[in-house]
Scaffold this motif. Structure first.
Motif, PDB file in Angstrom:
ATOM      1  N   PHE A 115       0.834  -1.205   0.000  1.00  0.00           N
ATOM      2  CA  PHE A 115       0.000   0.000   0.000  1.00  0.00           C
ATOM      3  C   PHE A 115       0.867   1.253   0.000  1.00  0.00           C
ATOM      4  CE2 PHE A 115      -1.956   3.478   2.322  1.00  0.00           C
ATOM      5  CZ  PHE A 115      -3.181   3.611   1.697  1.00  0.00           C
ATOM      6  N   TRP A 116       1.934   1.261   0.827  1.00  0.00           N
ATOM      7  CA  TRP A 116       2.730   2.475   0.960  1.00  0.00           C
ATOM      8  C   TRP A 116       3.579   2.729  -0.276  1.00  0.00           C
ATOM      9  CZ3 TRP A 116       0.797   5.530   4.185  1.00  0.00           C
ATOM     10  CH2 TRP A 116       0.195   5.069   5.355  1.00  0.00           C
ATOM     11  N   ALA A 117       3.996   1.665  -0.956  1.00  0.00           N
ATOM     12  CA  ALA A 117       4.732   1.860  -2.207  1.00  0.00           C
ATOM     13  C   ALA A 117       3.831   2.508  -3.250  1.00  0.00           C
ATOM     14  CB  ALA A 117       5.269   0.523  -2.706  1.00  0.00           C
ATOM     15  N   GLU A 118       2.603   1.999  -3.370  1.00  0.00           N
ATOM     16  CA  GLU A 118       1.658   2.589  -4.323  1.00  0.00           C
ATOM     17  C   GLU A 118       1.306   4.018  -3.920  1.00  0.00           C
ATOM     18  OE1 GLU A 118      -2.818   1.766  -6.165  1.00  0.00           O
ATOM     19  OE2 GLU A 118      -1.888   0.300  -4.816  1.00  0.00           O
ATOM     20  N   TYR A 119       1.129   4.234  -2.624  1.00  0.00           N
ATOM     21  CA  TYR A 119       0.820   5.568  -2.112  1.00  0.00           C
ATOM     22  C   TYR A 119       1.936   6.547  -2.474  1.00  0.00           C
ATOM     23  CZ  TYR A 119      -0.240   9.178   1.414  1.00  0.00           C
ATOM     24  OH  TYR A 119      -0.521  10.356   2.051  1.00  0.00           O
ATOM     25  N   GLY A 120       3.183   6.110  -2.316  1.00  0.00           N
ATOM     26  CA  GLY A 120       4.312   6.978  -2.635  1.00  0.00           C
ATOM     27  C   GLY A 120       4.391   7.305  -4.116  1.00  0.00           C
ATOM     28  N   VAL A 121       4.166   6.305  -4.962  1.00  0.00           N
ATOM     29  CA  VAL A 121       4.224   6.538  -6.412  1.00  0.00           C
ATOM     30  C   VAL A 121       3.132   7.501  -6.838  1.00  0.00           C
ATOM     31  CG1 VAL A 121       3.943   5.461  -8.669  1.00  0.00           C
ATOM     32  CG2 VAL A 121       5.332   4.339  -6.922  1.00  0.00           C
ATOM     33  N   ARG A 122       1.906   7.276  -6.373  1.00  0.00           N
ATOM     34  CA  ARG A 122       0.803   8.166  -6.754  1.00  0.00           C
ATOM     35  C   ARG A 122       1.037   9.582  -6.229  1.00  0.00           C
ATOM     36  NH1 ARG A 122      -4.139   5.727  -8.498  1.00  0.00           N
ATOM     37  NH2 ARG A 122      -4.066   3.455  -8.453  1.00  0.00           N
ATOM     38  N   THR A 123       1.565   9.691  -5.012  1.00  0.00           N
ATOM     39  CA  THR A 123       1.849  11.010  -4.452  1.00  0.00           C
ATOM     40  C   THR A 123       2.892  11.739  -5.278  1.00  0.00           C
ATOM     41  OG1 THR A 123       1.307  10.278  -2.212  1.00  0.00           O
ATOM     42  CG2 THR A 123       2.712  12.212  -2.422  1.00  0.00           C
ATOM     43  N   LEU A 124       3.955  11.028  -5.649  1.00  0.00           N
ATOM     44  CA  LEU A 124       5.009  11.631  -6.452  1.00  0.00           C
ATOM     45  C   LEU A 124       4.481  12.093  -7.803  1.00  0.00           C
ATOM     46  CD1 LEU A 124       8.013  12.325  -6.779  1.00  0.00           C
ATOM     47  CD2 LEU A 124       8.360  10.008  -7.656  1.00  0.00           C
ATOM     48  N   VAL A 125       3.675  11.250  -8.441  1.00  0.00           N
ATOM     49  CA  VAL A 125       3.104  11.609  -9.739  1.00  0.00           C
ATOM     50  C   VAL A 125       2.248  12.867  -9.625  1.00  0.00           C
ATOM     51  CG1 VAL A 125       1.487  10.893 -11.532  1.00  0.00           C
ATOM     52  CG2 VAL A 125       3.206   9.283 -10.698  1.00  0.00           C
ATOM     53  N   LEU A 126       1.409  12.923  -8.573  1.00  0.00           N
ATOM     54  CA  LEU A 126       0.529  14.075  -8.400  1.00  0.00           C
ATOM     55  C   LEU A 126       1.328  15.352  -8.158  1.00  0.00           C
ATOM     56  CD1 LEU A 126      -2.367  15.164  -8.124  1.00  0.00           C
ATOM     57  CD2 LEU A 126      -2.223  14.660  -5.680  1.00  0.00           C
ATOM     58  N   VAL A 127       2.349  15.279  -7.320  1.00  0.00           N
ATOM     59  CA  VAL A 127       3.143  16.469  -7.009  1.00  0.00           C
ATOM     60  C   VAL A 127       3.895  16.957  -8.250  1.00  0.00           C
ATOM     61  CG1 VAL A 127       5.106  17.310  -5.672  1.00  0.00           C
ATOM     62  CG2 VAL A 127       3.338  15.935  -4.560  1.00  0.00           C
ATOM     63  N   VAL A 128       4.463  16.033  -9.023  1.00  0.00           N
ATOM     64  CA  VAL A 128       5.184  16.415 -10.240  1.00  0.00           C
ATOM     65  C   VAL A 128       4.229  17.043 -11.253  1.00  0.00           C
ATOM     66  CG1 VAL A 128       6.443  15.531 -12.233  1.00  0.00           C
ATOM     67  CG2 VAL A 128       7.041  14.752  -9.936  1.00  0.00           C
ATOM     68  N   ILE A 129       3.056  16.406 -11.436  1.00  0.00           N
ATOM     69  CA  ILE A 129       2.066  16.968 -12.358  1.00  0.00           C
ATOM     70  C   ILE A 129       1.655  18.367 -11.919  1.00  0.00           C
ATOM     71  CG2 ILE A 129      -0.314  16.754 -13.150  1.00  0.00           C
ATOM     72  CD1 ILE A 129       0.099  13.747 -13.279  1.00  0.00           C
ATOM     73  N   ALA A 130       1.435  18.535 -10.612  1.00  0.00           N
ATOM     74  CA  ALA A 130       1.029  19.843 -10.094  1.00  0.00           C
ATOM     75  C   ALA A 130       2.100  20.889 -10.370  1.00  0.00           C
ATOM     76  CB  ALA A 130       0.747  19.745  -8.600  1.00  0.00           C
ATOM     77  N   ALA A 131       3.374  20.503 -10.200  1.00  0.00           N
ATOM     78  CA  ALA A 131       4.456  21.455 -10.455  1.00  0.00           C
ATOM     79  C   ALA A 131       4.502  21.851 -11.923  1.00  0.00           C
ATOM     80  CB  ALA A 131       5.787  20.844 -10.020  1.00  0.00           C
ATOM     81  N   LEU A 132       4.384  20.883 -12.813  1.00  0.00           N
ATOM     82  CA  LEU A 132       4.424  21.180 -14.246  1.00  0.00           C
ATOM     83  C   LEU A 132       3.226  22.019 -14.670  1.00  0.00           C
ATOM     84  CD1 LEU A 132       5.603  17.726 -15.653  1.00  0.00           C
ATOM     85  CD2 LEU A 132       6.971  19.773 -15.227  1.00  0.00           C
ATOM     86  N   VAL A 133       2.058  21.693 -14.115  1.00  0.00           N
ATOM     87  CA  VAL A 133       0.852  22.453 -14.449  1.00  0.00           C
ATOM     88  C   VAL A 133       0.986  23.892 -13.960  1.00  0.00           C
ATOM     89  CG1 VAL A 133      -1.606  22.689 -13.928  1.00  0.00           C
ATOM     90  CG2 VAL A 133      -0.666  20.462 -14.530  1.00  0.00           C
ATOM     91  N   ALA A 134       1.516  24.070 -12.756  1.00  0.00           N
ATOM     92  CA  ALA A 134       1.686  25.422 -12.221  1.00  0.00           C
ATOM     93  C   ALA A 134       2.604  26.251 -13.113  1.00  0.00           C
ATOM     94  CB  ALA A 134       2.239  25.351 -10.804  1.00  0.00           C
TER      95      ALA A 134
END
Length: 712
Positions: free
Chosen positions: A255-274
């Motif tokens: 669960f925590w590995a998947e949680y970390g990957v999804r979190t990283l993807v979301l943060v990176v996407i948010a940075a690029l979108v910003a």
């Protein structure tokens, strides 16, 4: 505006016209760029709710499970033998538990929000300290700023400050009441026109009202990672305190590995979108600053300084667009108004993530009430799709020289693809891979298809609204109408897709027809869907009636009248020797006959005009459906026990709800067609003939094969 620069790029126009298409930003509903800021902020804030939900599961999960089990056992004891009543009791009994879970989840959102507000205060001050020592500019600069601010409609002119000797780029911080513009000292060496161009650009940010949004977005982005790290930190503490586990074992779960990957993807996407939105923001400030002005100072300024050639990574990370791009947009503001594939992908992805987050929270908060989470989440995501993408399409439609609406059909497909990606990226999907998306795997196919149809209908309405008389004078009512209709189209499409996915999951693929019937004419929420379609049809009809070119409106009217006449006459006159037994129910056949009339009307308009017929189908098809229902009802007025109730709550409600499904589905292929128009005389003859033939044939088919459309 930076003082670095680029190569020369042709001769500039004398001035940008004083029109809204050229970048004028008076006080009005949010611009597409501002709407994307809000969409990003809301998405990131709601992402914090998932961290709160995970913490709830680890800390309060056992008590939630005990309470839910107790409610279930009480229901079985109080209502033995009635599974439905037991389920209803469990929902009522567990509602406090669900609301507690929602409250804890929202604590994560509140933490992101509060830290974002703190960042709104801290980050600008950190920048100001780094730009110091600051010194107030002379009175002449303050007076110049006041004059420019007055021209742009800014009530409180910002203060102008000189930055330290190391400051090379002008910037603005603060809110609408206390804005500071920090200028590099070298600006005094520039020609007066170029120096004022830089000042006007920074005041353009203030006029656009995006200064606070920028800093708040940055604050929220920095606040999200520590909030998301709270959940694994709690897990580590639990492992450390547990006798049966360790920190390593607790965090080694998949669960925590998947949680970390999804979190990283979301943060990176948010940075690029910003970063992407910030580049768009610079264009808006350029256009606001140059409104009614010659662009020669900007051209000269950009030619004066040099700008290093960017790599693709530098382009992605840049806060400012390249100077050639800025010059091109200043010359032709339509380039900025045109929605791009990248803009579309961003809006669709964030809207899908937002849809999922709101649906989960609304489901918890509304447990035990008569309200459903689907319309709440659909309308929320639909509103931001309408403002973030639909408004951009409308602006672009208004300034196209050829007067056509169709932005590239690739945009419709891109919007659908990005919503599918958003359903996969969502944090709420962590640990639930077998279940698929928020409403199961069917939604991953159904939702993008519905969004493509809604995008086509939104584009068609933008075309219709931009062709009416007086479209060159844009007022507050026009903007609100475009936003409201876009919200109903996108929100309605999302709602239809979510309901259809639920029914499809229940009935499986061998009952697709049942799911479609429950989503349309037999929908439990048919009244709301019918009202939404009527609310879309009224402004579409008004805009078409005021079109300076009446040929398309006349064609739509002829088609609707022919479809209504053929459907009503065939339904009342044709009585086969052997009618279907179950299908002889009068209201069922009348509902489908009215639905048939609207469907035929829309189909004929698309056949004769391609995607150009979709806008006229938005009003002609509902009108045909309403007239057919009313005519069939009036023909048997004496047969109904409660005639007026039957007309409104049965015939009109069911037929319009079914037509909403038909229009959304048919807009998917129709929106991919080019727009064309037949000759006036040929179209006036072909439209009624085709409508009469197809409508009569379909009604006859309904009389013979209507049993196939009965719910099973």
């Amino acid at each position: 505006m930076t003082l670095s620069e680029t190569r020369e790029s042709g001769g500039p126009p004398e001035a940008i016209p004083d029109t809204e298409a050229s970048g004028r930003r008076p006080r009005r509903p949010l611009s597409p760029t501002g709407a994307r800021y809000v969409l990003l902020i809301v998405t990131l804030v709601l992402a914090g709710a998932f961290a709160g939900q995970v913490v709830h599961g680890m800390v309060l999960g056992p008590s939630w499970a005990d309470g839910a089990q107790r409610c279930w056992e009480e229901g079985r004891r109080l209502f033995p033998g009635s599974a439905q009543t037991q389920a209803e009791y469990w929902i009522r009994c567990s509602a406090p538990l669900q609301r507690r879970q929602a409250a804890v989840s929202l604590t994560g959102s509140a933490a992101v929000l509060l830290l974002g507000v703190a960042g709104l205060w801290i980050l600008p001050r950190r920048l100001l300290r780094g730009a110091g020592p600051l010194k107030a500019a002379p009175a002449g600069w303050q007076e110049r700023a006041a004059r420019v601010a007055n021209e742009m409609g800014v009530r409180r002119p910002p203060r102008v400050m000189w930055g330290g000797g190391h400051v090379r780029q002008a910037f603005v911080v603060g809110s609408g009441r206390r804005c500071l513009i920090v200028l590099p000292r070298e600006i005094r060496l520039l020609p007066e026109e170029e120096a004022e161009a830089i000042l006007r650009h920074e005041i353009g940010h203030v006029a656009a009202g995006d200064v606070t949004l920028v800093w708040f977005t940055r604050g929220v982005w920095w606040a999200l990672p520590p909030v998301l790290l709270t959940a694994p930190l709690v897990a580590a503490v639990q492992g450390w305190r547990s006798r049966d586990s360790t920190v390593g074992r607790m965090l080694a779960k998949a669960f925590w590995a998947e949680y970390g990957v999804r979190t990283l993807v979301l943060v990176v996407i948010a940075a690029l979108v910003a970063q992407m939105i910030m580049r768009s923001r610079e264009h808006e400030a350029d256009l606001a600053a140059a409104r009614g002005q010659s662009v020669a100072p900007w051209e000269s300024l950009f030619r004066r300084s040099a700008q290093a050639e960017r790599t693709w990574l530098g382009t992605v990370r840049a806060n400012h667009p390249t100077h050639p791009r800025r010059i091109a947009v200043l010359r032709d503001p339509r380039l900025q108004l045109r929605p791009t594939v990248v803009d579309t992908l961003v809006v669709g992805l964030l809207a899908a993530v937002l849809l999922d987050s709101v649906h989960g929270l609304a489901g918890l908060l509304l447990t035990g009430t008569s309200w459903s989470a689907a319309p709440v989440s659909a309308l929320t995501a639909g509103l931001l799709l309408a403002v973030g993408w639909g408004v951009a399409v409308w602006h672009h439609t208004r300034v196209r020289e050829d007067g056509t609406a169709t932005p590239s059909r690739r945009l419709h497909l891109a919007l659908g693809v990005s919503t599918a990606a958003g359903l996969l990226v969502r944090l709420q999907g962590t640990g639930t891979a077998p279940e698929g998306t928020v409403l199961g795997w069917p939604l991953l196919i159904v939702l993008p298809v519905a969004v493509v149809g809604a995008a086509a209908l939104t584009t068609a309405f933008a075309d219709l609204w931009s062709r009416r008389r007086g479209a060159d004078r844009i007022g507050q009512r026009d903007r609100l109408t475009v936003v409201a209709v876009g919200t109903l189209i996108f929100g309605g499409a999302l709602w239809l897709a979510m309901d259809f996915s639920v029914f499809l999951t229940v009935f499986r693929t061998d009952r697709v027809l049942n799911a479609a019937l429950l989503d349309g004419p037999h929908s439990p929420s048919g009244a709301y869907k019918a009202v939404a379609l009527a609310a879309i049809a009224v402004p579409a009809l008004w805009a078409a009636a005021r079109d300076t070119h009446r040929g398309a409106f006349r064609l739509a009217a002829l088609t609707a009248v022919a479809a209504v006449a053929a459907s009503v006459v065939t339904r009342l006159a044709y009585r086969p020797a052997s009618a279907a037994g179950d299908w002889t129910g009068m209201w069922r056949l009348d509902v489908l006959t009215a639905l048939c009339a609207g469907t035929v009307c829309a189909g004929v308009l698309v056949a004769l005009r391609g995607s150009g017929g979709l806008g006229h189908a938005l009003y002609a098809a509902p009108v045909a459906t309403v007239l057919t229902s009313t005519a069939l009802w009036a023909a048997r007025f004496g047969d109904w026990r409660n005639p007026f109730e039957v007309l409104v709550t049965v015939l009109l409600e069911s037929s319009l709800a079914g037509l909403a499904v038909v229009l959304c589905a048919s807009a998917v292929p129709a929106g991919l067609l080019p727009a064309w128009a037949a000759g006036r005389r040929a179209a006036d003859i072909a439209a009624p003939a085709l409508a009469v033939t197809v409508a009569a044939a379909l009604v006859v088919a309904l009389r013979h094969y209507g049993d196939a459309l009965v719910l099973r």
